[in-house]
Scaffold this motif. Structure first.
Motif, PDB file in Angstrom:
ATOM      1  N   SER A 194      29.513  44.326  37.654  1.00 34.11           N
ATOM      2  CA  SER A 194      28.953  44.562  38.850  1.00 34.11           C
ATOM      3  C   SER A 194      29.657  44.328  40.071  1.00 34.11           C
ATOM      4  CB  SER A 194      27.611  43.803  38.612  1.00 34.11           C
ATOM      5  OG  SER A 194      27.729  42.358  38.606  1.00 34.11           O
ATOM      6  N   ILE A 195      30.424  43.311  40.221  1.00 38.61           N
ATOM      7  CA  ILE A 195      31.285  43.054  41.224  1.00 38.61           C
ATOM      8  C   ILE A 195      32.322  44.307  41.472  1.00 38.61           C
ATOM      9  CG2 ILE A 195      33.224  41.796  42.065  1.00 38.61           C
ATOM     10  CD1 ILE A 195      31.846  39.304  40.680  1.00 38.61           C
ATOM     11  N   VAL A 196      32.923  44.944  40.459  1.00 38.84           N
ATOM     12  CA  VAL A 196      33.872  45.801  40.734  1.00 38.84           C
ATOM     13  C   VAL A 196      33.162  47.368  41.096  1.00 38.84           C
ATOM     14  CG1 VAL A 196      35.588  47.450  39.589  1.00 38.84           C
ATOM     15  CG2 VAL A 196      35.634  44.804  39.388  1.00 38.84           C
ATOM     16  N   LYS A 197      31.831  47.320  40.507  1.00 37.07           N
ATOM     17  CA  LYS A 197      31.085  48.605  40.753  1.00 37.07           C
ATOM     18  C   LYS A 197      30.669  48.852  42.411  1.00 37.07           C
ATOM     19  CE  LYS A 197      29.312  49.579  36.433  1.00 37.07           C
ATOM     20  NZ  LYS A 197      28.141  49.207  35.439  1.00 37.07           N
ATOM     21  N   LYS A 198      30.551  47.516  42.979  1.00 39.04           N
ATOM     22  CA  LYS A 198      30.399  47.279  44.377  1.00 39.04           C
ATOM     23  C   LYS A 198      31.435  48.042  45.282  1.00 39.04           C
ATOM     24  CE  LYS A 198      27.333  43.493  43.947  1.00 39.04           C
ATOM     25  NZ  LYS A 198      27.493  42.068  44.218  1.00 39.04           N
ATOM     26  N   VAL A 199      32.810  47.881  44.768  1.00 34.41           N
ATOM     27  CA  VAL A 199      34.000  48.535  45.566  1.00 34.41           C
ATOM     28  C   VAL A 199      34.606  49.510  45.042  1.00 34.41           C
ATOM     29  CG1 VAL A 199      34.000  45.973  46.561  1.00 34.41           C
ATOM     30  CG2 VAL A 199      35.327  46.765  44.485  1.00 34.41           C
ATOM     31  N   PHE A 200      34.184  50.170  43.870  1.00 39.58           N
ATOM     32  CA  PHE A 200      34.982  51.157  43.332  1.00 39.58           C
ATOM     33  C   PHE A 200      34.268  52.381  43.303  1.00 39.58           C
ATOM     34  CE2 PHE A 200      36.312  53.124  38.742  1.00 39.58           C
ATOM     35  CZ  PHE A 200      37.353  53.653  39.514  1.00 39.58           C
ATOM     36  N   LYS A 201      34.809  53.336  43.805  1.00 39.23           N
ATOM     37  CA  LYS A 201      34.112  54.623  43.884  1.00 39.23           C
ATOM     38  C   LYS A 201      34.968  55.657  43.104  1.00 39.23           C
ATOM     39  CE  LYS A 201      31.131  53.809  47.159  1.00 39.23           C
ATOM     40  NZ  LYS A 201      30.843  52.524  46.369  1.00 39.23           N
ATOM     41  N   THR A 202      34.186  56.592  42.067  1.00 40.33           N
ATOM     42  CA  THR A 202      35.005  57.288  41.444  1.00 40.33           C
ATOM     43  C   THR A 202      33.839  58.536  40.872  1.00 40.33           C
ATOM     44  OG1 THR A 202      35.948  57.584  38.940  1.00 40.33           O
ATOM     45  CG2 THR A 202      33.947  56.091  39.066  1.00 40.33           C
TER      46      THR A 202
ATOM     47  N   HIS B 156      37.261  50.083  27.974  1.00 37.51           N
ATOM     48  CA  HIS B 156      38.615  50.184  27.392  1.00 37.51           C
ATOM     49  C   HIS B 156      39.337  51.413  27.972  1.00 37.51           C
ATOM     50  CE1 HIS B 156      37.334  46.853  25.292  1.00 37.51           C
ATOM     51  NE2 HIS B 156      38.579  46.284  25.433  1.00 37.51           N
ATOM     52  N   LYS B 157      38.849  52.410  29.116  1.00 35.76           N
ATOM     53  CA  LYS B 157      39.762  53.585  29.217  1.00 35.76           C
ATOM     54  C   LYS B 157      40.083  53.287  30.853  1.00 35.76           C
ATOM     55  CE  LYS B 157      38.923  56.532  25.914  1.00 35.76           C
ATOM     56  NZ  LYS B 157      39.167  55.459  24.767  1.00 35.76           N
ATOM     57  N   LEU B 158      41.087  54.020  31.142  1.00 40.50           N
ATOM     58  CA  LEU B 158      41.721  54.122  32.364  1.00 40.50           C
ATOM     59  C   LEU B 158      40.596  55.015  33.405  1.00 40.50           C
ATOM     60  CD1 LEU B 158      45.326  53.399  32.614  1.00 40.50           C
ATOM     61  CD2 LEU B 158      43.696  51.815  33.371  1.00 40.50           C
ATOM     62  N   ILE B 159      40.167  54.526  34.419  1.00 38.92           N
ATOM     63  CA  ILE B 159      39.589  55.647  35.386  1.00 38.92           C
ATOM     64  C   ILE B 159      39.935  55.520  36.661  1.00 38.92           C
ATOM     65  CG2 ILE B 159      36.977  55.772  36.110  1.00 38.92           C
ATOM     66  CD1 ILE B 159      36.206  54.220  33.756  1.00 38.92           C
ATOM     67  N   TYR B 160      40.043  57.013  37.129  1.00 44.00           N
ATOM     68  CA  TYR B 160      40.644  57.061  38.379  1.00 44.00           C
ATOM     69  C   TYR B 160      39.808  56.975  39.697  1.00 44.00           C
ATOM     70  CZ  TYR B 160      42.773  59.546  42.489  1.00 44.00           C
ATOM     71  OH  TYR B 160      43.078  59.737  43.835  1.00 44.00           O
ATOM     72  N   GLY B 161      40.058  56.348  40.676  1.00 48.02           N
ATOM     73  CA  GLY B 161      39.014  56.399  41.590  1.00 48.02           C
ATOM     74  C   GLY B 161      39.481  55.669  42.901  1.00 48.02           C
TER      75      GLY B 161
ATOM     76  N   VAL C  95      43.064  53.720  43.063  1.00 49.54           N
ATOM     77  CA  VAL C  95      43.428  52.963  41.706  1.00 49.54           C
ATOM     78  C   VAL C  95      43.185  53.570  40.503  1.00 49.54           C
ATOM     79  CG1 VAL C  95      42.964  50.829  43.024  1.00 49.54           C
ATOM     80  CG2 VAL C  95      41.058  52.078  42.036  1.00 49.54           C
ATOM     81  N   LEU C  96      43.473  52.830  39.317  1.00 44.57           N
ATOM     82  CA  LEU C  96      43.230  53.192  38.023  1.00 44.57           C
ATOM     83  C   LEU C  96      42.439  51.806  37.323  1.00 44.57           C
ATOM     84  CD1 LEU C  96      46.222  54.592  36.438  1.00 44.57           C
ATOM     85  CD2 LEU C  96      44.218  55.849  36.797  1.00 44.57           C
TER      86      LEU C  96
ATOM     87  N   ILE D  62      35.708  42.131  31.170  1.00 48.72           N
ATOM     88  CA  ILE D  62      37.011  42.014  31.820  1.00 48.72           C
ATOM     89  C   ILE D  62      37.218  43.407  32.770  1.00 48.72           C
ATOM     90  CG2 ILE D  62      39.661  42.421  31.703  1.00 48.72           C
ATOM     91  CD1 ILE D  62      39.756  39.860  30.062  1.00 48.72           C
ATOM     92  N   VAL D  63      37.630  43.189  33.583  1.00 53.93           N
ATOM     93  CA  VAL D  63      38.074  44.389  34.593  1.00 53.93           C
ATOM     94  C   VAL D  63      39.371  44.274  35.142  1.00 53.93           C
ATOM     95  CG1 VAL D  63      37.364  46.211  36.539  1.00 53.93           C
ATOM     96  CG2 VAL D  63      35.632  44.981  35.460  1.00 53.93           C
ATOM     97  N   GLU D  64      40.262  45.368  34.948  1.00 60.03           N
ATOM     98  CA  GLU D  64      41.430  45.334  35.587  1.00 60.03           C
ATOM     99  C   GLU D  64      41.806  46.483  36.581  1.00 60.03           C
ATOM    100  OE1 GLU D  64      44.061  42.723  32.042  1.00 60.03           O
ATOM    101  OE2 GLU D  64      44.331  45.219  32.340  1.00 60.03           O
ATOM    102  N   ILE D  65      41.798  45.924  37.734  1.00 57.65           N
ATOM    103  CA  ILE D  65      42.135  47.053  38.743  1.00 57.65           C
ATOM    104  C   ILE D  65      43.764  47.316  39.053  1.00 57.65           C
ATOM    105  CG2 ILE D  65      41.862  47.765  41.306  1.00 57.65           C
ATOM    106  CD1 ILE D  65      39.227  45.725  41.083  1.00 57.65           C
ATOM    107  N   ASN D  66      44.142  48.475  38.643  1.00 63.78           N
ATOM    108  CA  ASN D  66      45.804  48.794  38.719  1.00 63.78           C
ATOM    109  C   ASN D  66      45.865  49.642  39.956  1.00 63.78           C
ATOM    110  OD1 ASN D  66      46.896  48.659  35.674  1.00 63.78           O
ATOM    111  ND2 ASN D  66      45.088  49.103  35.735  1.00 63.78           N
ATOM    112  N   CYS D  67      46.318  48.911  41.064  1.00 61.08           N
ATOM    113  CA  CYS D  67      46.571  49.614  42.307  1.00 61.08           C
ATOM    114  C   CYS D  67      48.063  49.421  42.808  1.00 61.08           C
ATOM    115  CB  CYS D  67      45.887  48.497  43.246  1.00 61.08           C
ATOM    116  SG  CYS D  67      46.642  47.026  43.545  1.00 61.08           S
TER     117      CYS D  67
END
Lengths: 456, 630
Positions: free
Chosen positions: A30-38, A46-51, A65-66, A81-86
């Motif tokens: 929920s924390i990441v969803k507040k800052v991640f737009k895709t 377990h999938k890399l999502i672009y946004g 990011v992915l 777990i959330v991993e933000i690849n930037c």
């Protein structure tokens, strides 16, 4: 299990190609969803999502990011777990980390991901002792940080604010616990005033904390001047490599170039602008507007004039823009004129550091570097990774403290009884206590007993 | 020569406020119990102030009541004035306080005790606690009577090796000229307890006849009927109450004190025990706060028809002639006569960190300590420990699970955890600021918090439990009701809202939502044709507090949730902390001494760092998995 959500930058800090911010805990998604737009509708585990990471406060894009969302229990910690690849590099990593902290994550202690992995049964028993060693090491590292902070201004200020809160609490508490005593009565006005002051002081620290961040992220520095005065030459000289196009034709540098350079360990983000010049050329006009914007947003401006040309009307326009800005005035190409001409130019400018230079021959660069360091940092700062991590945590704690004390203030304004207000004041204190590690209750009682004459 | 005089399940040594609750709890839980005291005329004696309750203390009294104890009922039977304090402040700190008729309080408690089944009382001085095979086996008195018991609860108050000081005189004596318990103190030390020396001071009592009340401000009771107990209504309720009176010291008083400071043993010599900071002697006050030109003095009657008045605020151990001179400078006391002089008392108490949260000693099975002997001060604090010690002594004998209140449950939990986990170096008084969750631990909801627990332990009677269950249901109904009635934004309602001085509603709004507004209280809602259907005041109070302060209550519940996560991680008693890799040496030593029962308790021990707690978490998990593999 304590499942609050922790976060940290989990790749080595430095100029890597890719950086990862990792979160673990029940609110990680929920924390990441507040800052991640895709554009992806479904966030598959377990999938890399672009946004894009977007700051919800101003809707500004922070980075492309992915992101991978990984649902418990098939994760390293057995939590969500959330991993933000930037993009690697200090700026995007920090920004993303701070956004996550702001949305409610807590800065992870060193080794905490591994600790959770163990506690949640993910890691083998034989590894437990290794985890304990990490924790032990953490306290030692913590001690080093504490020592460096004790001397620091920030620490003193936080201590100061904490004492103010304790003083305020003692005044309120003594009235609550000793109702019939002949003591200073606590008035709403008094509490309101002190609480406002405390909020303002935390805000002030947060601003200085921002200064610190500017420093670690790189100081936004803009090079400005009429066309062909040597802006790109300066940038190149500082970079010591040929990246911006340097020509003799005015107006070549159409776009803004940004480079990160290091002056004795202090990072500078240098922006080379298109020359400010009265022009009808549409393409170039855009460049000029951008330059003006860049000046507005910079922390430091390096203003260059051509010694041969002297100060013209456009230069005065620029000087007008530079009022109330930290700036350094550079007279370039002094090799082409005699010293009288240079002195004449100096007379025409108001107070600010002046550097006489000839970038072509590399003269004046050292002085410029010293001048930059002196102007902004008084030349006494040594950035280090440990301070960076620690400071993020401090900032998070300060933000939380501010939120709690502000809620107290709001309650006071709504005339909520003071015993309830203390809940927020205490929580505020505890957030600051996270930075310095002290217990509250004894502090209040000691203050009460030492300052108030009680004993009915 | 010793002789075997009897055998009991539980023996309670001492008959003060801790002793009475301990003995009653044990007997009521079905254990054959004996309470032994130096003087039967001093059961439930109030040797210091003639009052029960006040901030945080009233919470303790009502918690004791909710658990099935006696203190609340007994003060309800014997008060001469009752007052709600802090009414202008919020619900967390409102406090009930009653002035007691001291004699009546003593007599009524004595009767209750004498008439309780399973409970014997006798007079005598216990000199030794008997031990057999590492367990407590009973006691021996000064007259050679030997009693066997499975558990002994020591509630010796200020009697251990006590010394009374007036001026430069110091005599071996208990409070009010009673015998001290010197041999027991030595014996307790021999049993392996660390002893501290504490002290406290009481004011002189003066004769009412000679007081000029015209020069003082009257301090009346609060309006309306009030009582401590949730269960038994006071019947008949006293028609009249007796006021207290307020006056103050003058600069002349302070001059007298300053001139005579060398005549006080406490001030002039280094024989100080640790005194309470919240209850300093007038000598201390004058020295420490020289800028204050006067200090408040309250005159409190000691009973319905008592001549003795307690001079609250004038705690002193000055010589009698100086006390006399001091008192005369106080407006209204120009012609006074002293009945009893003020005095200081020094006494032995134990280091309570040697106890479990059940009040049983960790190193010696079967011995419990409660009250001032643990370093606390106050009748209420003593009684609160007494009931917990009594319940646990009984439950253990019956082979049942121990009774522990958490910091998030009750002030009693805060009190015992503070004493046992942190320890105290001065007489410990309960204050609301000691509780992290004080909005939830209110005096008005002690029954909602604890009656269930008291019932489970077996101390709350069936009919009281039923009353409680009904009250709980009515509160829930009341809340639902207010949430179900809607105020629409029509002309009529908007006018009513304006009259109430509150903002208009824009959409249909429930009464519950309106009640959340700071300026609206329950009475105001009546204008919306809302009938307060037969709810009594207590129900309405609960409904109002629960709705009005929901936001803050939720904040505290959130804090408690965090707290409980740590409390629920139990630490096995047999952990060898010296073997745990990664703990600091200070942590090893402290944990070995205190043997916390949960990770949460461990985290409150001074000197235990968050890193130590992390190490313990991992260690516990290791243990758990090893167990599982077996």
């Amino acid at each position: 299990m304590d499942s609050d959500t922790i976060t940290a930058i989990s790749t080595p800090l430095g100029e890597g190609g890719i950086g990862i911010v990792r979160l673990s805990g029940k609110d990680a998604f929920s924390i990441v969803k507040k800052v991640f737009k895709t554009k992806n509708k479904e966030l598959k585990s377990h999938k890399l999502i672009y946004g894009k990471i977007v700051n919800p406060e101003d809707e500004k894009i922070v980075d492309e990011v992915l992101v991978s969302f990984m649902s418990a229990p098939h994760t390293y910690t057995r939590e969500n777990i959330v991993e933000i690849n930037c993009h690697g590099g200090i700026v995007p990593l920090r920004k993303i980390l701070e956004l996550c902290l702001k949305q409610g994550a807590r800065m992870a202690e060193r080794g905490e991901f591994t600790q959770r992995a163990f506690l949640n049964g993910r890691i083998d028993l034989t590894q437990a002792e290794a985890v304990m060693d990490i924790i032990r090491a953490k306290t030692d590292a913590g001690r080093e940080i504490a020592v460096s902070q004790i001397e620091g201004k920030l620490y003193d200020k936080i201590k100061d604010i904490k004492e103010k809160i304790v003083g305020l609490l003692a005044l309120v508490e003594v009235n609550l616990d000793f109702p019939e005593e002949d003591i200073e009565e606590v008035t709403v006005e008094k509490i309101k005033k002190s609480t406002k002051e405390i909020v303002a002081e935390i805000e002030e620290i947060l601003e200085t904390a921002d200064d610190g961040i500017i420093f670690r992220e790189g100081l936004k520095t803009t090079i400005i001047g009429k066309p062909n005065v040597g802006k790109s030459s300066l940038l190149n000289a500082l970079l010591k490599e040929q990246r911006a196009i340097v020509t003799e034709i005015p107006g070549t540098t159409r776009d803004i170039l940004e480079e990160v350079i290091s002056i004795r360990g202090v990072p500078l983000r240098v922006i080379d602008t298109a020359g400010i010049r009265k022009t009808k050329d549409v393409v170039e006009k855009i460049g000029v507007e951008r330059a003006e914007k860049a000046v507005r947003e910079s922390d430091l401006v390096l203003f260059i004039v051509d010694a041969k040309v002297g100060i013209e009307e456009e230069d005065r326009t620029i000087m007008e823009m530079l009022k109330n800005k930290k700036s350094i005035f550079i007279i370039n190409k002094i090799d082409l004129v005699d010293s009288e001409k240079v002195e004449e130019i100096i007379k025409k400018i108001d107070e600010r550091p002046v550097i006489k230079a000839s970038f072509k021959y590399g003269s004046g660069l050292k002085k410029l570097e010293e001048s930059i360091l002196n102007l902004v940092f008084k030349g006494e700062i040594t950035p280090a990774e440990s301070i960076l991590i620690n400071n993020s945590r401090q900032k998070g704690s300060l933000e939380k403290a501010k939120k709690n004390i502000s809620e107290a203030l709001q309650g006071i304004e709504e005339e909520i009884p003071l015993d309830l207000i203390t809940i927020d004041l205490r929580r505020g204190w505890e957030c600051l206590g996270e930075i310095t590690g002290e217990a509250l209750e004894e502090g209040i009682l000691n203050k009460i007993f030492s300052e108030f004459c009680i004993g009915k | 020569m010793n002789y075997l005089a009897g055998e009991y399940d539980v023996i309670v040594v001492g008959a003060g406020h801790a002793g009475c609750e301990a003995a009653l709890a044990s007997a009521r839980l079905g254990c054959k119990t004996m309470m032994i005291t130096i003087s039967l005329e001093h059961i439930a004696l109030m040797p210091c102030n003639p009052a029960i309750g006040g901030p945080a203390k009233s919470n303790l009294v009502r918690e004791i009541d909710a658990l099935g104890g006696e203190m609340a009922k007994n003060i309800d039977r014997s008060f001469i004035q009752i007052k709600m304090l802090n009414t202008k402040k919020g619900p967390a700190v409102r406090a009930l306080r009653a002035q007691a008729d001291k004699t009546s309080y003593h007599l009524k408690m004595k009767r209750v005790i004498e008439n309780t089944e399973n409970l014997d009382v006798r007079q005598g001085i216990v000199e030794e606690v008997l031990k057999k095979e590492g367990k407590v086996r009973g006691v021996i008195t000064d007259t050679g009577a030997k009693y066997f018991a499975q558990a002994v609860v020591i509630t010796s108050g200020t009697y251990l090796r006590s010394k009374v000081l007036i001026g430069l005189n110091s005599v071996s004596s208990g409070p009010q000229g009673q015998m001290p318990a010197n041999k027991l103190s030595e014996n307790i030390e021999e049993l392996g307890f660390k002893i501290f020396r504490f002290e406290t001071t009481t004011p002189p009592r003066i004769s009412k006849k000679y007081v000029d009340f015209n020069k003082m401000k009257i301090q009346p009771e609060s309006k309306g009927k009030m009582q401590f107990s949730f269960f038994d209504r006071i019947d008949p309720y006293p028609e009249k109450q007796i006021p207290c009176w307020l006056t103050h010291t003058t600069e002349k008083t302070h001059d007298v004190i300053k001139k005579n400071l060398e005549k006080s043993l406490l001030i002039s010599e280094e024989i100080k025990g640790a005194g309470p900071r919240y209850c300093p002697s007038i000598e201390d006050k004058v020295i420490r706060f020289p800028e204050k030109k006067k200090h408040q003095i309250f005159l409190e009657p000691e009973g319905w028809d008592a001549q003795e008045m307690y001079v609250q605020g004038l705690y002193t151990s000055m010589p009698e002639d100086v006390q006399w001179a001091m008192l005369k400078t106080i407006p209204g006391l120009e012609n006074l006569k002293i009945i009893r002089p003020g005095y200081a008392i020094q006494y032995d108490c134990i280091d309570a960190t040697q106890l479990n949260l059940t009040m049983e000693a960790r190193h010696l099975e079967g011995i419990y300590f409660a009250g001032q002997v643990n370093g606390s001060s106050g009748y209420e604090e003593a009684a609160a420990q007494g009931i917990v010690a009594g319940i646990n002594a009984a439950l253990k004998i019956k082979g049942k699970e121990s009774f522990i209140l958490k910091r998030s449950d009750a002030y009693i939990g805060v009190l015992i955890d503070d004493l046992v986990t942190k320890g105290t170096r001065e007489p410990y008084r309960m204050l609301t600021s000691r509780s992290e969750y004080r909005l939830l631990l209110r005096q008005d909801n002690a029954d909602l918090r604890l009656t269930e627990k008291g019932y489970q332990a077996g101390l709350v009677q069936e009919d009281n439990y039923k009353k409680f269950a009904q009250k709980k249901e009515e509160i829930e109904n009341g809340k639902k009701f207010l949430g179900s009635i809607t105020v629409n934004p029509n002309k009529e309602n908007l006018e009513k809202l304006e009259e109430l001085g509150t903002a208009p509603v824009k959409s249909p709004t429930t009464l519950a939502q309106l009640l959340k507004r700071p300026e609206i209280n329950h009475e105001d809602l009546k204008v919306f044709n809302y009938e307060i259907i037969n709810y009594d005041r207590e129900i309405i109070e609960q409904v109002q507090i629960q709705i009005k302060y929901e936001g803050y209550i939720n904040k505290q519940l959130e804090q408690i949730e965090k707290f409980n996560k740590m409390e629920n991680r139990k630490m096995p008693a047999n952990i060898n902390y010296l073997e745990i890799k990664g703990l600091s040496s200070e942590a090893r030593e402290k944990l070995t001494n205190i043997k916390p029962h949960s990770l949460g308790q461990a985290s409150r021990i001074s000197g235990i760092s968050p890193a130590d707690i992390s190490v313990l978490m991992i260690y516990l998990e290791q243990l758990r998995r090893k167990e599982k593999m077996k």
